[in-house]
Design an enzyme around this catalytic site. Structure first.
Site, mmCIF file in Angstrom:
data_model
loop_
_atom_site.group_PDB
_atom_site.id
_atom_site.type_symbol
_atom_site.label_atom_id
_atom_site.label_comp_id
_atom_site.label_asym_id
_atom_site.label_seq_id
_atom_site.Cartn_x
_atom_site.Cartn_y
_atom_site.Cartn_z
ATOM 1 N N GLY A 1 14.248 11.070 -3.967
ATOM 2 C CA GLY A 1 15.136 10.287 -2.848
ATOM 3 C C GLY A 1 14.333 9.723 -2.112
ATOM 4 O O GLY A 1 13.672 9.492 -1.990
ATOM 5 N N GLN B 1 12.626 4.765 5.166
ATOM 6 C CA GLN B 1 11.111 5.015 4.329
ATOM 7 C C GLN B 1 10.614 3.826 4.057
ATOM 8 O O GLN B 1 9.718 3.482 3.538
ATOM 9 C CB GLN B 1 11.371 6.186 3.368
ATOM 10 C CG GLN B 1 11.665 7.128 3.718
ATOM 11 C CD GLN B 1 12.043 8.272 2.731
ATOM 12 O OE1 GLN B 1 12.589 8.144 2.213
ATOM 13 N NE2 GLN B 1 10.867 9.019 2.175
ATOM 14 N N CYS C 1 8.138 14.992 0.941
ATOM 15 C CA CYS C 1 8.323 13.823 0.833
ATOM 16 C C CYS C 1 7.367 12.972 1.070
ATOM 17 O O CYS C 1 6.030 12.879 1.075
ATOM 18 C CB CYS C 1 8.415 13.857 2.412
ATOM 19 S SG CYS C 1 9.811 12.397 3.422
ATOM 20 N N LEU C 2 7.855 11.842 0.473
ATOM 21 C CA LEU C 2 6.965 10.453 -0.408
ATOM 22 C C LEU C 2 6.403 9.598 1.281
ATOM 23 O O LEU C 2 5.049 9.260 1.112
ATOM 24 C CB LEU C 2 7.431 9.762 -0.660
ATOM 25 C CG LEU C 2 8.174 9.564 -2.378
ATOM 26 C CD1 LEU C 2 8.805 8.543 -2.646
ATOM 27 C CD2 LEU C 2 7.351 9.434 -2.885
ATOM 28 N N HIS D 1 17.281 16.618 3.103
ATOM 29 C CA HIS D 1 16.361 16.327 3.360
ATOM 30 C C HIS D 1 17.013 14.532 3.287
ATOM 31 O O HIS D 1 16.240 13.909 5.005
ATOM 32 C CB HIS D 1 15.550 16.539 2.162
ATOM 33 C CG HIS D 1 14.268 15.912 2.533
ATOM 34 N ND1 HIS D 1 12.916 16.147 2.311
ATOM 35 C CD2 HIS D 1 14.178 14.078 2.447
ATOM 36 C CE1 HIS D 1 12.072 15.405 2.564
ATOM 37 N NE2 HIS D 1 12.563 14.464 2.331
ATOM 38 N N GLU D 2 17.446 13.733 3.212
ATOM 39 C CA GLU D 2 17.925 12.626 2.808
ATOM 40 C C GLU D 2 18.314 12.496 4.491
ATOM 41 O O GLU D 2 18.382 10.926 5.396
ATOM 42 C CB GLU D 2 18.264 11.399 1.411
ATOM 43 C CG GLU D 2 17.138 12.230 0.600
ATOM 44 C CD GLU D 2 16.204 11.631 0.603
ATOM 45 O OE1 GLU D 2 15.843 10.484 1.912
ATOM 46 O OE2 GLU D 2 15.152 12.685 0.139
ATOM 47 N N HIS E 1 16.575 11.798 7.059
ATOM 48 C CA HIS E 1 16.055 11.228 7.663
ATOM 49 C C HIS E 1 16.153 9.888 8.256
ATOM 50 O O HIS E 1 15.840 9.344 9.450
ATOM 51 C CB HIS E 1 15.549 10.066 6.126
ATOM 52 C CG HIS E 1 13.996 10.455 5.268
ATOM 53 N ND1 HIS E 1 12.953 10.410 6.325
ATOM 54 C CD2 HIS E 1 13.431 11.021 4.545
ATOM 55 C CE1 HIS E 1 11.990 10.857 5.443
ATOM 56 N NE2 HIS E 1 12.967 11.133 4.024
HETATM 57 CO CO CO Z 1 11.217 12.790 2.959
#
Ligand code: CO
Length: 156
Positions: A46, A51, A93-94, A135-136, A139
């Site tokens: 995702g 991000q 997480c990226l 999770h998204e 963010h």
């Molecule tokens: Co993330």
């Protein structure tokens, strides 16, 4: 276009993102396709707009997590129902490279959102996909897995 993913401690990851208006959603086409490309290029499941440095309520979910194997776009998502039951599991997480962090998530949620055509859509998801959604959506509120850490595993 492959976009740059910002990482902790960039303050843009910590802002609460803004809802998108209908007329703004119509201009998102190339941003959405760039986000999907960036997510794929980085093996992400995702990717949320903060991000890539944009504080708008937009996230894409990778097709490998979706039952019909199509990428999913969430705009202005809101969790409208949460199961009482929560499950712990490790997440990456990226924007938080190199760590697997154990986080507790609701097992099942219902999310009201808009799709890329600005049409209202509701998803009831459970287990892994519910975890990815939560999770998204976190963010978009400036919340990262490090804030919810129960446990941590380092890959090095
Ligand atoms: Co993330």
């Amino acid at each position: 276009m492959n976009l740059e993913i910002i990482k902790v401690p960039d303050p843009r990851l910590r802002q609460k993102s803004k809802d998108l208006k209908r007329e703004e959603i119509k201009k998102l086409k190339s941003l959405i396709s760039d986000m999907v490309e960036t997510m794929r290029a980085n093996d992400g499941i995702g990717l949320a707009a903060p991000q890539i440095g944009q504080n708008i309520r937009l996230a894409v979910i990778g097709k490998q997590a979706v039952p019909n194997k199509k990428e999913l776009v969430l705009i202005n998502p809101k969790i409208t129902k949460r199961s009482w039951r929560q499950i712990k599991d490790f997440e990456g997480c990226l924007s938080v490279p190199g760590a697997a962090i154990e986080v507790k998530r609701h097992k099942k949620i219902t999310v009201a959102a808009l799709n890329e055509k600005a049409e209202p859509i509701s998803y009831t998801v459970s287990d892994y996909l519910a975890r990815v959604f939560q999770h998204e959506i976190d963010h978009l509120d400036g919340i990262l897995i490090i804030d919810k850490k129960i446990n941590e595993k380092t890959n090095r």
